[in-house]
Design an enzyme around this catalytic site. Structure first.
Site, mmCIF file in Angstrom:
data_model
loop_
_atom_site.group_PDB
_atom_site.id
_atom_site.type_symbol
_atom_site.label_atom_id
_atom_site.label_comp_id
_atom_site.label_asym_id
_atom_site.label_seq_id
_atom_site.Cartn_x
_atom_site.Cartn_y
_atom_site.Cartn_z
ATOM 1 C CB SER A 240 -0.961 0.004 1.191
ATOM 2 O OG SER A 240 -0.284 -0.305 2.391
ATOM 3 C CG HIS A 270 -0.785 -5.305 1.981
ATOM 4 N ND1 HIS A 270 -0.081 -5.148 3.145
ATOM 5 C CD2 HIS A 270 -0.823 -4.058 1.416
ATOM 6 C CE1 HIS A 270 0.285 -3.876 3.282
ATOM 7 N NE2 HIS A 270 -0.164 -3.190 2.240
ATOM 8 C CG HIS A 317 6.278 -8.968 7.958
ATOM 9 N ND1 HIS A 317 7.235 -8.137 7.429
ATOM 10 C CD2 HIS A 317 5.154 -8.222 8.076
ATOM 11 C CE1 HIS A 317 6.698 -6.935 7.245
ATOM 12 N NE2 HIS A 317 5.439 -6.963 7.630
ATOM 13 N NE ARG A 326 2.748 -3.817 12.352
ATOM 14 C CZ ARG A 326 2.602 -3.933 11.033
ATOM 15 N NH1 ARG A 326 2.078 -2.935 10.333
ATOM 16 N NH2 ARG A 326 2.977 -5.031 10.403
ATOM 17 C CG ASP A 372 -3.140 -8.174 8.944
ATOM 18 O OD1 ASP A 372 -3.666 -7.110 9.287
ATOM 19 O OD2 ASP A 372 -2.403 -8.278 7.946
HETATM 20 N N1 NMX Z 1 1.507 -19.777 5.984
HETATM 21 C C1 NMX Z 1 1.945 -20.686 5.082
HETATM 22 N N2 NMX Z 1 2.984 -20.487 4.265
HETATM 23 C C2 NMX Z 1 3.630 -19.312 4.389
HETATM 24 C C3 NMX Z 1 3.256 -18.328 5.322
HETATM 25 C C4 NMX Z 1 2.122 -18.596 6.131
HETATM 26 N N3 NMX Z 1 1.656 -17.713 7.013
HETATM 27 N N4 NMX Z 1 4.101 -17.278 5.215
HETATM 28 C C5 NMX Z 1 4.959 -17.591 4.222
HETATM 29 N N5 NMX Z 1 4.671 -18.814 3.719
HETATM 30 C C6 NMX Z 1 5.291 -19.482 2.589
HETATM 31 C C7 NMX Z 1 5.136 -18.628 1.338
HETATM 32 O O1 NMX Z 1 3.833 -18.761 0.761
HETATM 33 C C8 NMX Z 1 6.241 -19.144 0.466
HETATM 34 O O2 NMX Z 1 5.823 -20.350 -0.091
HETATM 35 P P1 NMX Z 1 6.223 -20.785 -1.589
HETATM 36 O O3 NMX Z 1 7.703 -20.971 -1.548
HETATM 37 O O4 NMX Z 1 5.474 -22.049 -1.804
HETATM 38 O O5 NMX Z 1 5.813 -19.661 -2.483
HETATM 39 C C9 NMX Z 1 7.333 -19.450 1.496
HETATM 40 O O6 NMX Z 1 6.674 -19.593 2.774
HETATM 41 C C10 NMX Z 1 8.370 -18.345 1.607
HETATM 42 O O7 NMX Z 1 7.704 -17.114 1.857
HETATM 43 P P2 NMX Z 1 8.421 -15.965 2.717
HETATM 44 O O8 NMX Z 1 9.631 -15.539 1.985
HETATM 45 O O9 NMX Z 1 8.574 -16.390 4.124
HETATM 46 O O10 NMX Z 1 7.306 -14.835 2.718
HETATM 47 P P3 NMX Z 1 7.096 -13.627 1.686
HETATM 48 O O11 NMX Z 1 8.026 -12.531 2.034
HETATM 49 O O12 NMX Z 1 7.109 -14.115 0.278
HETATM 50 O O13 NMX Z 1 5.581 -13.200 2.001
HETATM 51 C C11 NMX Z 1 3.769 -12.771 3.445
HETATM 52 C C12 NMX Z 1 5.245 -12.530 3.187
HETATM 53 C C13 NMX Z 1 3.307 -11.878 4.588
HETATM 54 C C14 NMX Z 1 2.964 -12.381 2.191
HETATM 55 C C15 NMX Z 1 3.558 -14.272 3.824
HETATM 56 O O14 NMX Z 1 4.224 -14.558 5.029
HETATM 57 C C16 NMX Z 1 2.099 -14.664 3.916
HETATM 58 O O15 NMX Z 1 1.489 -15.000 2.897
HETATM 59 N N6 NMX Z 1 1.507 -14.613 5.170
HETATM 60 C C17 NMX Z 1 0.108 -14.905 5.347
HETATM 61 C C18 NMX Z 1 -0.724 -13.721 4.886
HETATM 62 C C19 NMX Z 1 -0.561 -12.563 5.827
HETATM 63 O O16 NMX Z 1 -0.624 -12.692 7.036
HETATM 64 N N7 NMX Z 1 -0.385 -11.350 5.250
HETATM 65 C C20 NMX Z 1 -0.365 -10.118 6.038
HETATM 66 C C21 NMX Z 1 1.013 -9.442 6.118
HETATM 67 C C22 NMX Z 1 0.927 -8.208 6.946
HETATM 68 N N8 NMX Z 1 0.093 -7.186 6.298
HETATM 69 O O17 NMX Z 1 -0.803 -6.650 6.885
HETATM 70 O O18 NMX Z 1 0.344 -6.842 5.123
HETATM 71 C C1 MLT Z 2 2.244 -3.588 6.559
HETATM 72 O O1 MLT Z 2 1.878 -3.089 7.623
HETATM 73 O O2 MLT Z 2 2.276 -2.920 5.513
HETATM 74 C C2 MLT Z 2 2.535 -5.044 6.516
HETATM 75 O O3 MLT Z 2 3.087 -5.511 7.704
HETATM 76 C C3 MLT Z 2 3.266 -5.494 5.283
HETATM 77 C C4 MLT Z 2 4.696 -5.101 5.141
HETATM 78 O O4 MLT Z 2 5.254 -4.302 5.890
HETATM 79 O O5 MLT Z 2 5.326 -5.659 4.204
#
Ligand code: NMX
Ligand code: MLT
Length: 435
Positions: A240, A270, A317, A326, A372
């Protein structure tokens, strides 16, 4: 306006500092970019600058150098309340130093003066189908306000580049002032038979949101202040913030830029993760009751989620490598005021169980909860059970951060953003030469 004077007073020094750094040290390398990073969402590529917040992987966010506990302690608060004025936080973001109570109130008063939402915004919201997602309504409302942009008007009248930040500040104050009413309107329209509660000037910005939502428990005012503080900014690379920055770099005004940022926030990886997380908790509850004596069922449920190829929402994350502070701030709020609440206890129990499972699975780089993982369970406690509304609240808060950044980006003359792309064949050639 104090805000404008305080920013203006700092500009000569800031501009000189940045110009000197770029002129004298512009060739110094900040890092290198690997092929994995080019294909991997630019993770950890250092290509953005902001002085408003910084996320340390092992410590979490600092706003203008202050941790969350420090800010909760130091920012001015309304009488008898435990959580600070968001006007004080906006002052901190924009000016860079902690406000006095009067300075925080100055921002709150600017918001009161600028808060009237034009009727056409409500008409636009109402024109959407009743099953449209609240984030669609909210994003549209922000975009609809674009016709009010002072920046767009003054740009076309030929305003000088070094003054761009002033109408950007005006627009940002005008926009942020209206967000609580727009958000609460969407909530009451969608879920409370359009029984709209008008704003009350006796409340501060966040307290007024709580009032217009129709939550009678006075503690919800403090939760609103806490929520809006926590979600406001998370340095510049998140979707965002980066989207808003990118769009504003073409000299689009804050209405265009923030609505684009909100569209990014609406994605499940996100901001929408807060709604996904509550849905997940409710499914857990359906499956295993309160789970408090049944960690094994919870473990099984988490594994089923992972095995079905889904992520566990609220965990992991891109930058953080520890529990998000947070998350901790919200956990502490729940522990203090409603430790026995079912859904809250479940969210806390998931924290006991899920990190080990994610570690065992071995994919996520960060097995810890992010913001979240718990925010929805606190809203749920106060009766805001319509989880598809949660990301709207995140959006209200995030515009505080991204608009402050947009003002400073214009003040420091940041240019249009335009990174370079390559073809796969070019990357293969680079790889071949390197081996
Ligand atoms: N559950 C299952 N698998 C996960 C999770 C999770 N919570 N977090 C990461 N992974 C997986 C990810 O999908 C990836 O799999 P693949 O190799 O099959 O593509 C692998 O672990 C490596 O990912 P990372 O490098 O650890 O994470 P990345 O930096 O790519 O993504 C997020 C970060 C936040 C998008 C990821 O952790 C996620 O999808 N979390 C769940 C959704 C979430 O809570 N999002 C909110 C973030 C905060 N916000 O408000 O924005
Ligand atoms: C945010 O607050 O924007 C989320 O934690 C996602 C991020 O920092 O990558």
């Amino acid at each position: 306006m104090i805000l404008k004077d305080k920013i203006r007073a700092q500009l000569p020094e800031w501009r000189e500092r940045v110009t000197k750094l770029v002129k004298e040290k512009g060739d110094v390398k900040v890092g290198e970019v690997t092929i994995s990073q080019v294909y991997g969402g630019m993770r950890d590529v250092k290509g953005l600058v902001t002085d408003i917040s910084y996320v340390d992987p092992s410590e979490g966010i600092r706003f203008r150098g202050y941790t969350i506990p420090e800010l909760l302690d130091k920012l001015p608060k309304p009488d008898g309340k435990e959580m600070p004025y968001i006007g004080g936080l906006y002052y901190l973001f924009l000016v860079g130093s902690l406000p006095t109570e009067n300075e925080a109130l100055e921002v709150e008063n600017e918001w009161k003066k600028r808060g009237k939402v034009p009727e056409y915004v409500f008409e636009a919201i109402k024109a959407l189908p009743s099953d449209a997602h609240p984030m669609t309504l909210f994003t549209l409302a922000v975009l609809t306000l674009q016709r009010e942009s002072i920046f767009a008007r003054e740009y076309h009248e030929g305003i000088k580049k070094d003054a761009y930040w002033e109408p950007m500040l005006e627009d940002s104050l005008n926009l942020t002032a209206k967000l609580p009413e727009i958000a609460a309107y969407i909530y009451r329209l969608k879920y409370k038979n359009c029984d709209i509660i008008p704003p009350d000037q006796n409340f501060d910005w966040a307290g007024n949101f709580a009032h217009m939502m129709g939550v009678t428990d006075k503690r919800y005012e403090d939760l609103s202040r806490l929520y809006f503080l926590l979600h406001s900014d998370h340095e510049s690379g998140n979707v965002s913030a980066h989207t808003t920055h990118l769009v504003a770099s073409s000299l689009s005004d804050i209405y265009y830029a923030a609505s684009a940022g909100l569209s990014g926030l609406a994605g499940p990886l996100h901001g929408l993760a807060n709604q996904e997380c509550l849905i997940w908790l409710l499914e857990v509850k359906k499956k295993c009751g309160d789970c408090s004596s049944d960690k094994e069922t919870l473990r099984q449920f988490a594994w089923d989620t992972l095995k079905s190829g889904q992520v566990i929402p609220g965990y992991g994350h891109a930058v953080l490598r520890k529990t998000d502070p947070r998350f901790t701030a919200q956990l502490e709020f729940g522990k203090k005021y409603f430790p026995e609440d079912d859904i809250f206890r479940l969210a806390a129990l998931v924290y006991d169980v899920v990190p080990d499972i994610l570690r065992e699975q071995g994919k996520a780089k960060d097995p810890w909860p992010n913001v979240d993982a718990i925010s929805g369970s606190l809203q749920y406690h106060y009766g805001i059970k319509e989880f598809d509304f949660y990301t709207v609240m995140f959006g209200v808060s995030r515009i505080i951060g991204v608009s402050a950044n947009a003002i400073w980006a214009r003040a420091l003359g940041q240019p249009i953003e335009r990174p370079k792309s390559l073809t796969t064949a070019m990357l293969e050639e680079i790889a071949a030469k390197a081996s």
